[in-house]
Design a protein around this motif. Structure first.
Motif, short mmCIF file in Angstrom:
data_model
loop_
_atom_site.label_atom_id
_atom_site.label_comp_id
_atom_site.label_asym_id
_atom_site.label_seq_id
_atom_site.Cartn_x
_atom_site.Cartn_y
_atom_site.Cartn_z
N VAL A 173 23.86 31.61 42.38
CA VAL A 173 24.19 30.19 42.50
C VAL A 173 23.79 29.44 41.23
O VAL A 173 24.57 28.63 40.69
CB VAL A 173 23.51 29.58 43.74
CG1 VAL A 173 23.61 28.06 43.72
CG2 VAL A 173 24.15 30.12 45.01
N PHE A 174 22.59 29.71 40.75
CA PHE A 174 22.14 29.03 39.52
C PHE A 174 22.97 29.46 38.31
O PHE A 174 23.24 28.65 37.41
CB PHE A 174 20.65 29.32 39.28
CG PHE A 174 19.73 28.43 40.06
CD1 PHE A 174 19.56 27.10 39.71
CD2 PHE A 174 19.03 28.92 41.15
CE1 PHE A 174 18.72 26.27 40.44
CE2 PHE A 174 18.19 28.10 41.88
CZ PHE A 174 18.04 26.77 41.52
N LEU A 175 23.41 30.71 38.30
CA LEU A 175 24.26 31.17 37.21
C LEU A 175 25.59 30.42 37.19
O LEU A 175 26.06 29.98 36.13
CB LEU A 175 24.52 32.68 37.34
CG LEU A 175 25.47 33.29 36.30
CD1 LEU A 175 24.89 33.13 34.89
CD2 LEU A 175 25.73 34.76 36.62
N LEU A 176 26.18 30.25 38.38
CA LEU A 176 27.44 29.50 38.47
C LEU A 176 27.25 28.05 38.02
O LEU A 176 28.13 27.47 37.39
CB LEU A 176 27.97 29.56 39.90
CG LEU A 176 28.44 30.93 40.40
CD1 LEU A 176 28.81 30.86 41.87
CD2 LEU A 176 29.63 31.42 39.57
N LEU A 229 31.02 25.13 36.29
CA LEU A 229 32.27 25.33 37.02
C LEU A 229 32.64 24.13 37.88
O LEU A 229 33.60 24.16 38.62
CB LEU A 229 32.15 26.58 37.91
CG LEU A 229 31.96 27.90 37.17
CD1 LEU A 229 31.88 29.07 38.15
CD2 LEU A 229 33.10 28.13 36.18
N HIS A 230 31.85 23.07 37.79
CA HIS A 230 32.14 21.82 38.50
C HIS A 230 32.21 22.02 40.02
O HIS A 230 33.12 21.52 40.68
CB HIS A 230 33.44 21.20 37.98
CG HIS A 230 33.44 20.94 36.51
ND1 HIS A 230 32.65 19.97 35.92
CD2 HIS A 230 34.11 21.56 35.50
CE1 HIS A 230 32.85 19.98 34.61
NE2 HIS A 230 33.73 20.94 34.33
N LEU A 231 31.27 22.78 40.52
CA LEU A 231 31.17 22.94 41.97
C LEU A 231 30.48 21.72 42.56
O LEU A 231 29.71 21.04 41.88
CB LEU A 231 30.38 24.20 42.30
CG LEU A 231 31.02 25.53 41.86
CD1 LEU A 231 30.08 26.68 42.16
CD2 LEU A 231 32.36 25.75 42.56
N PRO A 232 30.74 21.42 43.84
CA PRO A 232 30.09 20.26 44.48
C PRO A 232 28.58 20.35 44.40
O PRO A 232 28.00 21.45 44.45
CB PRO A 232 30.58 20.35 45.93
CG PRO A 232 31.85 21.14 45.86
CD PRO A 232 31.67 22.12 44.74
#
Length: 238
Positions: free
Chosen positions: A27-30, A35-38
């Protein structure tokens, strides 16, 4: 050569702990990849939901600990996700208490039926005094167990403390204690020659065996099963 008290098998706990750490790392990598995730994907409510799900999967979704953790995460996550102010937190404690109450009723009913069947079995010499049922909520419990044919039982401790002394008790074979701890602690004073086997899932908690290591008896086995969430278990002997 004598057989000594066994250390708990932490292989499964290590596996699930590794899964949690791996997912958090991904999760922290993303997040670092922009990646502009919520924002709620990286929130602490999502972490609670993850831990609750892993805890439930490990226990085949039995017990109340995994559900309460997941419920807490969902309540606060929805409050962050909804486009309007719903103030879901105001329903948190009433629903938690309702869930705990229903869980205790269900558990007491199932355990009572199990003990009735064991007592009714002609091959068993057990009586009601040989089974332990301890429920502690927002208070403290201190008991001395005197049964010379202890058969097991269950301990539920939530927002409180439980102290049980087994120094005057005895086991013939194996006895299973089913333990559920949330925001509390359990202290067990157990004879050092009893073989204590641990099968307790801990989430933000711990188990400490402070007993003196001596040769353990093969026919005096106390098995601790269940879950410990935001709490601890202490094993002691005199």
């Amino acid at each position: 050569m004598g057989r000594y008290n066994r250390l708990p098998d932490n292989s499964n706990s290590g596996l699930w702990g590794g899964v949690i750490v791996l997912v958090i790392g991904l999760v922290f990598l993303l997040r670092k990849m922009d990646l502009h995730l919520p924002d709620w994907v990286f929130s602490w409510p999502m972490l609670l939901i993850l831990i609750g799900f892993v805890m439930g999967a490990k226990n085949k979704f039995q017990g109340a600990g995994w559900f309460i953790l997941t419920f807490v995460g969902v309540v606060f996550l929805l409050n962050d996700m909804l486009p309007f102010e719903w103030h879901l937190q105001r329903f948190f404690w009433p629903i938690i208490l309702i869930v705990i109450g229903l869980y205790m009723i269900s558990r007491a009913s199932s355990r009572s039926k199990r003990y009735e069947e064991i007592i009714a079995d002609g091959s068993s010499t057990a009586s009601r005094e040989d089974f332990l049922q301890s429920t502690t909520i927002f208070s403290g419990t201190n008991k001395v167990i005197l049964s010379k044919n202890f058969q097991g039982g269950n301990i539920t401790t939530m927002f409180g403390g439980t102290e049980l002394n087994f120094m005057q008790a005895d086991i013939n074979g194996e006895a299973v204690l089913d333990i559920t701890i949330m925001f509390g602690g359990v202290e067990l004073v157990v004879p050092s020659h009893w073989d204590v086997k641990l099968d307790v899932n801990t989430i933000f908690g711990g188990i400490e065996d402070k007993r003196t290591i001596v040769p353990a008896s093969a026919n005096k086995v106390l098995v601790l099963k269940g879950s410990c969430t935001f709490g601890g278990i202490d094993l002691k002997s005199y």
